[in-house]
Design a protein around this motif. Structure first.
Motif, PDB file in Angstrom:
ATOM      1  N   GLY A 123       0.800  -1.209   0.000  1.00 20.48           N
ATOM      2  CA  GLY A 123       0.000   0.000   0.000  1.00 20.48           C
ATOM      3  C   GLY A 123       0.831   1.256   0.000  1.00 20.48           C
ATOM      4  O   GLY A 123       1.919   1.283  -0.613  1.00 20.48           O
ATOM      5  N   CYS A 124       0.347   2.229   0.665  1.00 13.55           N
ATOM      6  CA  CYS A 124       0.876   3.584   0.654  1.00 13.55           C
ATOM      7  C   CYS A 124       2.394   3.603   0.733  1.00 13.55           C
ATOM      8  O   CYS A 124       3.002   3.104   1.679  1.00 13.55           O
ATOM      9  CB  CYS A 124       0.292   4.340   1.860  1.00 13.55           C
ATOM     10  N   SER A 125       3.006   4.201  -0.275  1.00 12.75           N
ATOM     11  CA  SER A 125       4.458   4.241  -0.339  1.00 12.75           C
ATOM     12  C   SER A 125       5.016   5.104   0.793  1.00 12.75           C
ATOM     13  O   SER A 125       6.095   4.824   1.324  1.00 12.75           O
ATOM     14  CB  SER A 125       4.898   4.827  -1.681  1.00 12.75           C
ATOM     15  N   ASN A 165       4.958   3.048   3.836  1.00 10.55           N
ATOM     16  CA  ASN A 165       5.928   1.975   3.662  1.00 10.55           C
ATOM     17  C   ASN A 165       7.337   2.468   3.931  1.00 10.55           C
ATOM     18  O   ASN A 165       8.070   1.889   4.716  1.00 10.55           O
ATOM     19  CB  ASN A 165       5.782   1.430   2.241  1.00 10.55           C
ATOM     20  N   ARG A 207       5.392  -4.101   1.607  1.00  8.85           N
ATOM     21  CA  ARG A 207       5.855  -3.462   0.353  1.00  8.85           C
ATOM     22  C   ARG A 207       4.923  -2.313   0.024  1.00  8.85           C
ATOM     23  O   ARG A 207       3.804  -2.196   0.559  1.00  8.85           O
ATOM     24  CB  ARG A 207       5.923  -4.439  -0.807  1.00  8.85           C
ATOM     25  N   GLY A 208       5.418  -1.482  -0.935  1.00 11.52           N
ATOM     26  CA  GLY A 208       4.669  -0.266  -1.256  1.00 11.52           C
ATOM     27  C   GLY A 208       3.704  -0.492  -2.381  1.00 11.52           C
ATOM     28  O   GLY A 208       3.021  -1.507  -2.424  1.00 11.52           O
ATOM     29  N   GLY A 209       3.713   0.486  -3.313  1.00 10.30           N
ATOM     30  CA  GLY A 209       2.836   0.379  -4.474  1.00 10.30           C
ATOM     31  C   GLY A 209       1.786   1.469  -4.473  1.00 10.30           C
ATOM     32  O   GLY A 209       1.210   1.804  -5.499  1.00 10.30           O
ATOM     33  N   GLY A 210       1.540   2.064  -3.346  1.00  8.37           N
ATOM     34  CA  GLY A 210       0.552   3.114  -3.322  1.00  8.37           C
ATOM     35  C   GLY A 210      -0.700   2.632  -2.599  1.00  8.37           C
ATOM     36  O   GLY A 210      -0.946   1.429  -2.474  1.00  8.37           O
ATOM     37  N   LEU A 216      -3.691   2.732  -3.412  1.00  6.33           N
ATOM     38  CA  LEU A 216      -4.633   2.014  -4.262  1.00  6.33           C
ATOM     39  C   LEU A 216      -4.247   0.551  -4.436  1.00  6.33           C
ATOM     40  O   LEU A 216      -5.100  -0.346  -4.399  1.00  6.33           O
ATOM     41  CB  LEU A 216      -4.697   2.696  -5.637  1.00  6.33           C
ATOM     42  N   VAL A 217      -2.931   0.336  -4.567  1.00  9.08           N
ATOM     43  CA  VAL A 217      -2.429  -1.045  -4.668  1.00  9.08           C
ATOM     44  C   VAL A 217      -2.787  -1.797  -3.396  1.00  9.08           C
ATOM     45  O   VAL A 217      -3.244  -2.945  -3.441  1.00  9.08           O
ATOM     46  CB  VAL A 217      -0.908  -1.054  -4.908  1.00  9.08           C
ATOM     47  N   ALA A 276       3.427   5.332 -11.137  1.00 12.93           N
ATOM     48  CA  ALA A 276       2.579   4.357 -10.444  1.00 12.93           C
ATOM     49  C   ALA A 276       2.322   4.682  -8.975  1.00 12.93           C
ATOM     50  O   ALA A 276       1.223   4.525  -8.468  1.00 12.93           O
ATOM     51  CB  ALA A 276       3.201   2.971 -10.576  1.00 12.93           C
ATOM     52  N   SER A 277       3.398   5.146  -8.321  1.00  7.45           N
ATOM     53  CA  SER A 277       3.175   5.374  -6.878  1.00  7.45           C
ATOM     54  C   SER A 277       4.060   6.514  -6.380  1.00  7.45           C
ATOM     55  O   SER A 277       4.983   6.930  -7.079  1.00  7.45           O
ATOM     56  CB  SER A 277       3.499   4.097  -6.085  1.00  7.45           C
ATOM     57  N   GLY A 291       6.179   6.413  -4.085  1.00 13.33           N
ATOM     58  CA  GLY A 291       7.559   5.938  -3.919  1.00 13.33           C
ATOM     59  C   GLY A 291       8.362   6.200  -5.175  1.00 13.33           C
ATOM     60  O   GLY A 291       9.494   6.651  -5.143  1.00 13.33           O
ATOM     61  N   ILE A 292       7.739   5.896  -6.328  1.00  5.48           N
ATOM     62  CA  ILE A 292       8.391   6.121  -7.620  1.00  5.48           C
ATOM     63  C   ILE A 292       8.574   7.622  -7.839  1.00  5.48           C
ATOM     64  O   ILE A 292       9.629   8.085  -8.294  1.00  5.48           O
ATOM     65  CB  ILE A 292       7.536   5.527  -8.761  1.00  5.48           C
TER      66      ILE A 292
END
Lengths: 733, 276
Positions: free
Chosen positions: B34-36, B39, B61-64, B66-67, B181-182, B184-185
């Motif tokens: 979820g939320c980078s 994370n 792990r992250g991803g955002g 929404l993930v 995407a997120s 984090g990116i």
């Protein structure tokens, strides 16, 4: 051929190349695609693995590193997505926003297995990025790795392969063509050209030298050998044919027949020299025929009857009349169609002439036999008539009532005897008594007689050759010949003319040469007139007995027949030449005498004699006549009715008999046999042979006469002639 | 350094996992995504601490946000993290539990001389009115906006921008906006892009090598967030399914406990207790 083979081989190579290239490229493409798919799958798997950590930690650096794993020329796109298909990273980065294929999104909703999609320009590989917390836990998809491989590289490579194949094919084809050309030139064309030269040479008539070109042991070599053998065989056959043709040709030319060939229409296409000799260079066979002949009909008849034989009159090269025997045969080809005609001609003119002569002589023979037979019996009768008429005359005196009738009977009988003799002489049945005589003398003597019967308006001209040899002849018969011919000449010149009598040696005249026999010399006597001539038709029959052109009663029809017979009996020939309104010429050829004999002078009138005379005759009247004639002359006459009784009497009397009068023709024992028997009894027997007629008699009598002391007397005989004969035999015996 | 070590360890584990599948790992673990911001900002360290204390391993792990929500919805994780509140599209059976405070910050490249930005300028940048750093006393380069934006829904940061900068309106996308995407990116992008500009969360951004801008003259620190001088404060949530594993409950309990909050606070994150 070279071009054809080259084109053919080029085609084969091209087709083979195309097929093999197609198969290869298809195969190659498939294997490449397979490899590509495997590679793509492997790469996308690697990417997914490499991206796992980056995704887990949202670490762009790690992702970047992962992306660089798949840097390759054919990788056109590498993407890492979050599990919600948001691209986290992309290579190249510019394609970050490139959306995943909806099919892939759909696929991963229900499945976790990798996927590849074939797209227009390549392959789209999708591998899920898994996160597996522990061994027992199920792996969770935390994202996706996507890899796009371009297929243009493959296509380019295939293009390159195809181009390479085409280039290699072209090079191989060119090399193959060059090689095949060399091969064909060496193995086929060169030997074939050699063979061709041989054929050309052979066409020109030159036999090829070698059996086969050196070094060719293949089919063409065999062909060359066979060709050479064939040439040799043909040459030999040709030679044989030429020789055969020469032989046939020479036969064709030498044969006595006139041989010819006609085309379908009857035109002469070939003829031998004999033909040309006879007819010259005529074009149509019918041209030479005297009668009009429908050629087409003639040929049609030949075809329908398979052959035709004709005997026709024809006109020779110089216009002379010929008689030809023509044989014509149709020529057909294998299917029976008429291709022409061939045939031959024989000149039968001479044969025809001989046949005619033979026929004539046979006719004469027949008439002669008839007349001779008649004359024989007639003579026996005349002998009696003549003898007793003489006896009556003798026993009466002039003024007696029987004297005149007896004289008339005697004269008539003499005339009858003359006529009978004439008939017999004409039919050779009379024994002619020939001696060497001068023909000139006979002519001169005849002219004396002629002057009495030839009118003044006819001039008698003689042209006598002095130094001609004597001929063996009966002068009286020759005189009759001259007389008969002269009388005919006279009749041919009612308005006057010239009668020419010529003598000469036959060899001195050209015309006579043909008539001469090899070893005999002939004297020629020609009697010609300037009369109206004799027609051809008449000429043919002129020597026939009883043929006459004179009015009824004026001629006997025997005149020229007797002439012909006399000349024949003398061993001579007669022919004639006559032209209308110019005249007629008879040529008589008589054999010359071997030596000169002096004519015997006959003794005079003393007919009386003495001695016993045996008369052997089957005719009672002749026996009686002999006694009646001879006894008054002082002879003792014994009579025998046939040979047997005659011999018996002779044996009994033997030396008492001075003379035997022997009839030649008797029933039972003939005269000749009786004569032989008499000779065995007494070798020096004196015999007077007597005959009215005998066919074999002439030869028989000749033999008998040669054997001994015999003489001959023909019936009928006069008192004087028998008296003289008897006296002669007795005096010489 | 710690993170890298952790990553190395994780990698080693995975590696061993691949090459030695027979080795036994603790079967009891939790997963989260979820939320980078969460994370990166605290959750990884918190999970590590929790494992130390309980032995319960938590893979984060992250991803955002929404993930996280999606993973939770599809059951791929046991719980998730988010830096936004519930939106209308979010599933009903997910509980949003606030565990800490954060603040929306604006980050630029380290080298960028710009220091301060007003909310209005932020709005102008997102609207495409300001495209160059010069106007903002920054470097002489065009502004490149990075934004975590999803098609599926609002990311945490995007939701915060919408609420706090545009007062409920969605920020427009200008030609110089790069959606990633997120967050984090996004942060990593800005780290690498000299003209880069992005919004992020204070909790994670402080750990990145980026420059946080003052907003209307206030630099974001835990202090300015706590005392509300920094205007863009926002909550951080853990998302838990209503039917969650017992381990998730225990972990959430720990996070919300004094110990837990203290530990969060010790990480430099504004804890719930700091604001209370």
């Amino acid at each position: 051929m070279q071009t054809k083979v080259s084109v053919f081989i080029t085609l084969i190579i091209v087709v083979t190349s195309v097929i093999s290239t197609y198969l290869f490229t298809t195969q190659y493409k498939q294997s490449k695609e397979k490899g590509r798919i495997e590679r793509g799958a492997a790469l996308s798997y690697a990417l997914s693995k490499a991206a796992e950590e980056g995704l887990l930690n949202e670490n762009l650096d790690l992702l970047k590193k992962a992306s660089s794993v798949v840097k390759a020329p054919d990788v056109t796109l590498a993407q890492v997505y979050l599990s919600i298909w948001e691209a986290v990273d992309s290579y190249p980065l510019g394609k970050l926003k490139e959306q995943p294929d909806s099919r892939a999104v759909g696929h991963f909703r229900s499945s976790g297995s990798p996927l590849y999609l074939k797209t227009e320009d390549g392959y789209d590989f999708y591998s899920p990025v898994y996160f597996k917390a522990s061994e027992s836990s199920s792996p969770a998809i935390i994202g996706f790795a996507r890899l796009v491989l371009s297929s243009s590289a493959i296509q380019n490579e295939i293009k390159r392969i195809i181009i390479k194949n085409i280039i290699v094919s072209v090079i191989i084809t060119l090399l193959a063509i060059v090689f095949i050309n060399i091969l064909i030139r060496r193995l086929v064309i060169k030997p074939v050209m050699t063979l061709h030269e041989s054929v050309s040479l052979f066409k020109a008539g030159i036999l090829p030298e070698a059996e086969a070109p050196a070094g060719s042991s293949d089919e063409i070599g065999d062909l060359s050998t066979e060709f050479y053998r064939m040439c040799r065989t043909i040459k030999e056959e040709e030679k044989r044919l030429v020789e055969s043709d020469k032989r046939i040709r020479s036969l064709f030319e030498r044969v006595e027949h006139a041989v010819f060939r006609l085309d379908q229409n009857g035109a002469i296409i070939e003829k031998n020299s004999r033909f040309i000799e006879l007819f010259g260079n005529i074009t149509w066979l019918c041209d030479m025929l005297m009668e009009d002949l429908d050629a087409a009909e003639c040929l049609a008849k030949t075809v329908s009857e398979k052959a035709m034989h004709l005997e026709k009159k024809a006109v020779g090269k110089k216009g002379e009349e010929l008689v030809i025997s023509l044989a014509l045969y149709p020529d057909t080809d294998s299917s029976g169609n008429i291709t022409g005609f061939d045939g031959y001609l024989i000149d039968v003119t001479e044969k025809k002439r001989l046949e005619e002569r033979l026929m004539r002589s046979q006719k004469m023979e027949a008439v002669g036999t008839l007349a001779g037979g008649m004359a024989h019996d007639f003579n026996n009768l005349l002998t009696a008539i003549l003898g007793y008429a003489e006896i009556i005359q003798m026993k009466s005196k002039e003024g007696d009532p029987f004297y005149k009738p007896a004289t008339i009977i005697y004269d008539a009988a003499i005339k009858g005897a003359d006529l009978s003799r004439m008939v017999l002489s004409a039919t050779r049945k009379e024994k002619i008594e020939t001696r060497p005589v001068s023909i000139n003398d006979i002519v001169i003597n005849s002219i004396e007689l002629l002057k009495r019967s030839i009118p003044k308006n006819i001039e008698i001209v003689t042209s006598l050759s002095d130094d001609i040899p004597h001929v063996n002849a009966d002068p009286s018969q020759l005189q009759q010949v001259i007389m008969n011919l002269a009388v005919n000449a006279r009749d041919a010149m009612p308005d006057g003319g010239k009668l020419l009598l010529e003598t000469g040696e036959a060899g001195k005249e050209k015309n006579a040469a043909a008539m001469q026999t090899a070893n005999s010399d002939f004297v020629k006597l020609s009697i010609s007139d300037t009369g109206k001539g004799i027609s051809i038709e008449t000429q043919k029959r002129i020597f026939d007995p009883f043929f006459t052109t004179k009015d009824m009663g004026k001629g006997t029809g025997l005149g020229l027949y007797i002439v012909h017979s006399i000349i024949n009996n003398h061993g001579g020939y007669i022919n004639l030449y006559s032209e209308p309104f110019i005249g007629t010429k008879f040529n008589i050829y008589l054999p010359t005498a071997d030596s000169m004999e002096n004519e015997k002078a006959l003794d005079a009138e003393d007919l009386r004699g003495a001695g016993t005379v045996l008369v052997i005759d089957d005719e009672p009247i002749v026996r009686e006549l002999c006694r009646d004639l001879l006894e008054p002359l002082g002879y003792t006459v014994l009579l025998a009715e046939d040979g047997y009784s005659g011999i018996k009497v002779f044996r009994e009397m033997k030396d008492g008999i001075a003379l035997v009068i022997l009839d030649m023709i008797m029933p039972g024992m003939g005269g000749a046999e009786v004569y032989q028997a008499l000779k065995t009894i007494r070798n020096d027997v004196a015999v007077l042979l007597c005959s009215g007629y005998s066919e074999n008699g002439l030869a028989g009598i000749d033999n008998l006469l040669k054997q001994g002391t015999a003489r001959f007397i023909g019936k009928p005989f006069s008192r004087r002639s028998i008296a003289l004969a008897v006296k002669d035999v007795l005096s010489n015996g | 350094m710690k993170t890298q070590l952790y990553r190395a360890v994780l990698f080693l584990i995975l590696f061993l996992h691949i090459i030695k599948p027979s080795e036994v790992f603790p079967t009891d673990h939790l997963t989260a995504s979820g939320c980078s911001v969460s994370n990166t900002g605290y959750l990884t360290e918190l999970a590590s601490e929790y494992e130390k204390r309980t032995g319960m391993r938590i893979y984060v792990r992250g991803g955002g946000s929404l993930v996280g929500i999606e993973d939770l919805r599809s059951g791929r994780v046991d719980f998730a993290a988010a830096c936004r509140g519930r939106s209308a599209d979010d599933p009903e059976d997910i509980q949003f539990i606030q565990v800490a405070w954060d603040a929306l910050v604006f980050i630029v490249h380290k080298s960028n001389p710009a220091e301060n930005i007003s909310i209005k300028s932020v709005r102008d940048i997102y609207s495409g009115k300001i495209t160059d750093w010069k106007k903002l006393k920054g470097s002489n380069s065009p502004i490149k906006i990075f934004l975590a934006r999803h098609k599926k829904g609002l990311s945490g940061v995007e939701a915060s921008i919408k609420d706090m900068v545009f007062n409920g309106d969605n920020p427009a996308e200008t030609p110089n906006t790069v959606s990633v995407a997120s967050t984090g990116i996004v942060e990593q992008m800005v780290e690498d892009t000299p003209g880069g500009f992005a919004a992020s969360g204070f909790t994670s951004a402080r750990k990145r090598t980026v420059k946080m801008l003052k907003v209307d003259g206030v630099y974001p620190t835990t202090a300015t967030i706590i005392n509300n001088r920094y205007p863009l404060k926002r909550p951080l949530y853990l998302l838990v399914p209503k039917q969650s594993k017992p381990g998730v409950r225990r972990f959430v309990d720990f996070v919300l406990s004094r110990e837990g909050q203290r530990f969060i606070g010790s990480l430099g994150v504004v804890s719930l207790s700091d604001i209370r």
